[in-house]
Write a protein that holds these residues in place. Structure first.
Motif: not given
Length: 238
Positions: A130-135, A146-148, A190-193
């Motif tokens: 939930n806390g991860e960002e995009y870009g 890589a982290a995901h 999340r991986r798909h997004y």
């Protein structure tokens, strides 16, 4: 004398085979009852009785395999057919034993397996998702992918460890399994997004690079009277 011994041996084998079949049939009836009890979260009724029946059948099957070898040595004409029947009984007994373990051993093994605080682990992984960002930059996005990938592999690895024994009880296992499935779905999305965003940003960067190159060409273009093909240059500029 040999014929008499063979007749006694065949009679003994028939009696033992009949008893094995009765034990198997009775075990299967009781297994079906306790399988329904498990689905309805009711207490088991026949565990000890089934164990006795299957053990008795196992001992008789051992004798039958020994006796069929004796029948072969005594040149019994139907020894091979008798052996096939015994093998069939043995395979059926093995299936019942596997069914027995599926129903009862998952409860018996609870006290033997180490407990895992699945609630804490699954909640922590959900917070990370939930806390991860995009870009927002391409470099950031590559690091996030890589982290995901590492996080997703960790979540997948939990599947083999999440069981009744490590959860502590069947009720807790059912709750944790539902939470785990939800976590796994969120991780897949999340991986798909991330992948979709990466391809979109890659396309945008390629487009920007192309426009930049075209801009440089326009800036360096000779706009004097020496232009060889003014209409073509103007169309390209426009």
């Amino acid at each position: 004398s040999q014929a008499s011994n063979l007749a006694l041996l065949v009679a003994k084998m028939q009696t033992n085979a009949d008893q094995v079949e009765k034990d198997i049939l009775k075990s299967e009836e009781m297994l079906a009852v306790d399988a329904e009890n498990e689905k309805k979260d009711l207490p088991f009724q026949h565990k000890n009785e089934i164990s006795i029946k299957l053990t008795e059948a196992e001992n008789l099957l051992k004798d039958l395999f020994l006796d069929v070898d004796k029948a072969k040595n005594l040149k019994h004409l139907q020894a091979k057919e008798i052996e096939k029947d015994i093998i069939h009984l043995h395979e059926r007994w093995l299936k019942d034993c596997a069914f027995y373990r599926d129903i009862y051993d998952q409860i018996d093994d609870v006290s033997l397996m180490p407990r895992i605080n699945w609630g804490l682990i699954l909640n922590q992984k959900q917070k990370e998702l939930n806390g991860e960002e995009y870009g927002p930059t391409m470099v950031d996005l590559e690091k996030q992918i890589a982290a995901h990938n590492i996080l997703h592999k960790e979540i997948i690895a939990y599947s083999s460890q999440l069981c009744v024994g490590s959860a502590g009880s069947k009720e807790k296992y059912n709750a944790f399994k539902k939470q785990y499935n939800n976590l796994l779905d969120n991780s897949k999305w999340r991986r798909h997004y991330l992948s979709s965003l990466y391809m979109y940003m890659l396309g945008c960067n390629n487009e920007l690079n192309f426009l930049g190159e075209e801009q440089e060409k326009i800036k360096k273009q000779d706009w004097s009277d020496h232009i060889v093909d003014p209409p073509h240059i103007r169309r390209h500029y426009e």
